[in-house]
Design an enzyme around this catalytic site. Sequence first.
Site, PDB file in Angstrom:
ATOM      1  N   THR A  32       0.799  -1.078   0.158  1.00  0.00           N
ATOM      2  CA  THR A  32       0.024   0.103  -0.100  1.00  0.00           C
ATOM      3  C   THR A  32       0.724   1.217  -0.068  1.00  0.00           C
ATOM      4  O   THR A  32       2.075   1.216   0.460  1.00  0.00           O
ATOM      5  CB  THR A  32      -0.635   0.079   1.191  1.00  0.00           C
ATOM      6  OG1 THR A  32      -0.044   0.150   2.251  1.00  0.00           O
ATOM      7  CG2 THR A  32      -1.760  -1.120   1.391  1.00  0.00           C
ATOM      8  N   ARG A  62      -8.227   5.401   5.434  1.00  0.00           N
ATOM      9  CA  ARG A  62      -8.427   5.183   6.559  1.00  0.00           C
ATOM     10  C   ARG A  62      -8.879   3.605   6.456  1.00  0.00           C
ATOM     11  O   ARG A  62      -8.830   2.553   7.071  1.00  0.00           O
ATOM     12  CB  ARG A  62      -9.505   5.855   7.152  1.00  0.00           C
ATOM     13  CG  ARG A  62      -9.064   6.997   7.924  1.00  0.00           C
ATOM     14  CD  ARG A  62     -10.481   7.612   8.726  1.00  0.00           C
ATOM     15  NE  ARG A  62     -10.016   8.583   9.722  1.00  0.00           N
ATOM     16  CZ  ARG A  62     -10.886   9.002  10.787  1.00  0.00           C
ATOM     17  NH1 ARG A  62     -12.053   8.394  10.988  1.00  0.00           N
ATOM     18  NH2 ARG A  62     -10.135   9.898  11.777  1.00  0.00           N
ATOM     19  N   THR A  65      -7.151  -2.235   3.970  1.00  0.00           N
ATOM     20  CA  THR A  65      -6.920  -3.373   4.281  1.00  0.00           C
ATOM     21  C   THR A  65      -7.922  -4.154   5.329  1.00  0.00           C
ATOM     22  O   THR A  65      -7.944  -5.291   5.154  1.00  0.00           O
ATOM     23  CB  THR A  65      -5.654  -3.541   4.862  1.00  0.00           C
ATOM     24  OG1 THR A  65      -5.647  -2.995   6.441  1.00  0.00           O
ATOM     25  CG2 THR A  65      -4.307  -3.022   4.371  1.00  0.00           C
ATOM     26  N   ASP A 123      -3.203   3.792  14.109  1.00  0.00           N
ATOM     27  CA  ASP A 123      -3.306   2.778  13.344  1.00  0.00           C
ATOM     28  C   ASP A 123      -4.432   1.963  13.677  1.00  0.00           C
ATOM     29  O   ASP A 123      -4.530   1.387  14.707  1.00  0.00           O
ATOM     30  CB  ASP A 123      -1.986   2.050  13.149  1.00  0.00           C
ATOM     31  CG  ASP A 123      -1.947   1.266  11.599  1.00  0.00           C
ATOM     32  OD1 ASP A 123      -2.888   1.001  10.984  1.00  0.00           O
ATOM     33  OD2 ASP A 123      -0.535   1.380  11.289  1.00  0.00           O
ATOM     34  N   LYS A 135      -2.486 -14.834  15.155  1.00  0.00           N
ATOM     35  CA  LYS A 135      -3.541 -15.773  15.462  1.00  0.00           C
ATOM     36  C   LYS A 135      -3.243 -17.151  14.660  1.00  0.00           C
ATOM     37  O   LYS A 135      -3.279 -17.914  15.237  1.00  0.00           O
ATOM     38  CB  LYS A 135      -4.691 -15.335  15.516  1.00  0.00           C
ATOM     39  CG  LYS A 135      -5.766 -16.308  15.935  1.00  0.00           C
ATOM     40  CD  LYS A 135      -7.224 -15.566  16.069  1.00  0.00           C
ATOM     41  CE  LYS A 135      -8.149 -16.884  16.524  1.00  0.00           C
ATOM     42  NZ  LYS A 135      -9.777 -16.289  16.871  1.00  0.00           N
ATOM     43  N   HIS A 272      23.297   4.486  48.825  1.00  0.00           N
ATOM     44  CA  HIS A 272      22.243   3.460  49.051  1.00  0.00           C
ATOM     45  C   HIS A 272      20.788   4.306  49.052  1.00  0.00           C
ATOM     46  O   HIS A 272      20.160   3.993  49.968  1.00  0.00           O
ATOM     47  CB  HIS A 272      22.663   2.749  50.165  1.00  0.00           C
ATOM     48  CG  HIS A 272      23.660   2.104  50.354  1.00  0.00           C
ATOM     49  ND1 HIS A 272      24.243   1.101  49.441  1.00  0.00           N
ATOM     50  CD2 HIS A 272      24.850   1.943  51.176  1.00  0.00           C
ATOM     51  CE1 HIS A 272      25.176   0.619  49.736  1.00  0.00           C
ATOM     52  NE2 HIS A 272      25.849   1.105  50.762  1.00  0.00           N
ATOM     53  N   GLY A 301      32.544   5.951  47.486  1.00  0.00           N
ATOM     54  CA  GLY A 301      31.684   4.841  46.707  1.00  0.00           C
ATOM     55  C   GLY A 301      30.492   5.358  46.437  1.00  0.00           C
ATOM     56  O   GLY A 301      29.463   4.601  45.886  1.00  0.00           O
ATOM     57  N   ARG A 432      11.965   8.001  66.117  1.00  0.00           N
ATOM     58  CA  ARG A 432      12.346   9.373  65.517  1.00  0.00           C
ATOM     59  C   ARG A 432      13.508   9.731  66.245  1.00  0.00           C
ATOM     60  O   ARG A 432      14.432  10.503  66.137  1.00  0.00           O
ATOM     61  CB  ARG A 432      11.217  10.306  65.550  1.00  0.00           C
ATOM     62  CG  ARG A 432      11.415  11.760  64.953  1.00  0.00           C
ATOM     63  CD  ARG A 432      10.354  12.337  64.349  1.00  0.00           C
ATOM     64  NE  ARG A 432       9.568  11.413  63.603  1.00  0.00           N
ATOM     65  CZ  ARG A 432       9.938  11.295  62.246  1.00  0.00           C
ATOM     66  NH1 ARG A 432      10.733  11.881  61.720  1.00  0.00           N
ATOM     67  NH2 ARG A 432       9.341  10.462  61.523  1.00  0.00           N
ATOM     68  N   ARG A 504       3.982  16.727  55.850  1.00  0.00           N
ATOM     69  CA  ARG A 504       4.640  15.272  56.157  1.00  0.00           C
ATOM     70  C   ARG A 504       5.271  14.933  54.843  1.00  0.00           C
ATOM     71  O   ARG A 504       5.010  15.102  53.720  1.00  0.00           O
ATOM     72  CB  ARG A 504       3.622  14.219  56.805  1.00  0.00           C
ATOM     73  CG  ARG A 504       4.650  13.328  57.393  1.00  0.00           C
ATOM     74  CD  ARG A 504       3.745  12.050  57.731  1.00  0.00           C
ATOM     75  NE  ARG A 504       3.089  11.342  56.709  1.00  0.00           N
ATOM     76  CZ  ARG A 504       2.258  10.277  56.956  1.00  0.00           C
ATOM     77  NH1 ARG A 504       1.738  10.245  58.230  1.00  0.00           N
ATOM     78  NH2 ARG A 504       1.751   9.754  55.858  1.00  0.00           N
TER      79      ARG A 504
END
Length: 508
Positions: A32, A62, A65, A123, A135, A272, A301, A432, A504
């Site tokens: 196409t 549009r 196919t 599409d 399928k 970390h 590191g 805490r 918080r």
Amino acid sequence: MKKRALVSVSDKTGITEVCKRLHNMGYELISTGGTMAAIAQAGLPVKNISEITGFPECLDGRVKTLHPAVHAGLLAMRDNKDHMEQLAKLNIDTIDVVIVNLYPFKQTIMAGKSFSEAVENIDIGGPTMLRSAAKNYKDVVVIVDPADYDKALGEMESGNVSIETRTYLMYKVYQHTAVYDSMIANYLRGKLGIEYPNQLTLAFEKADELRYGENPHQSAAFYREAIPVSNSLSEAKQLNGKQLSFNNINDANGALALIKEFDRPAAVAIKHTNPCGVAVADNIFDAYKKAHDSDPVSVFGGIVALNREVDARLAEELTKTFLEIVIAPSFTGDALEILSKKQNLRVLTHPDIAKSAVGGYEYKKVYGGLLVQQADESVFGELTTVTKKQPTEAQLKDMEFAMKVVKHCKSNAIVVVKDECTLGIGVGQTNRIWATNQAIEHSLTSVKGAVLGSDAFFPFDDCVTACANAGITAIVQPGGSKRDEDSIIKADECGIAMVFSGQRHFKH
């Protein structure tokens, strides 16, 4: 029946060579639009899809196919006598190969095109053909990814495409269309402002397979969002050093998130995923020195993020400490030459390193589910001084700095700050007071006159007592405890200024 291949691609990479190979194997080519023009220009015979359907393309392409002559040819099971007799009766030939990739929806929305243009780049025929062909995978070779051309065609040329390859190609189709549909759904979800849909689909693309995960016995990979986020770690460019590890990426992401909090020259050291040294200054060299010197042991590191260009002087300073990663918006040529002498040092550049991540979401996998929340993008709610002692302008500035840092520390978290530089950080504690004591005890310099920031309220006055004993003169915390008054009374007794932030910042 003759062998036929239907080829219609948006990404035309290598497609003419593929069609030459198909032609040499005796396949009749069907196509196409632009793909057909490219095939014809290569000197190959090709039929327009309308010759197969007997129906012209319509509605501005549009519909071309979406026709039984196409889908019956794809879905007919070759070993099913009834199917084949029906094809013969309907005068429909089989289609044995489908090579399709889809309209560039992703590229359209990334380019900021209009809603109507985005919709036109959804599409319909392509996914439908792909799904039909997939399928019927035992009878139809379907290729959606140009990376699979050589594998599939190589087996075809050898006379047999294995069931393993056919199943793999089937998988690639459904994975591809799932991601494609997910991008469309998420685009529309954003347009509609839907935060938490009833079903959540997320689209990611593999950026890298990693050597291992958090530990060597764990496998791992890194995925980036299918629609890239320009100011995210996935868009950084690596200039030096070995491959990023799982922990490198996780830590660097934490550094990137924290550095975005600051407009002034800022340096962030992460270990970390937790900050171990953070500072701002009038220039980036001084910011790094302050951040480094606040905890030169933990930074070893670690990851360093900087929000200004790195020059030779700063590069020399950076190389004095073993670092895993240095990330900055840019590096001078001399700086990069100096840093490149450290072969294993990962050097990353990201021009949008300090750009805010607005409107983002955070995801956390839990067993059998996924937690989703808005990113924690603010610092304060409503500031309220609750003590007789009023904070100074300098203390208010340090309070804001402390809360910018503490929101990026694992809870329970306490940050002690002076002159917009961390002195001590307590993270990940189960109560805490332990976090408070840790932050004070780990400070390498006196905390007298410093400000302490807490990610959540004080349930008791013990943290205020610890601050008073250490010489800390101002506290910022969210407030909201039933026993707030105990802490306020203690702060007044000790001559400490206390401000409630009204917000918080738990981070788990």
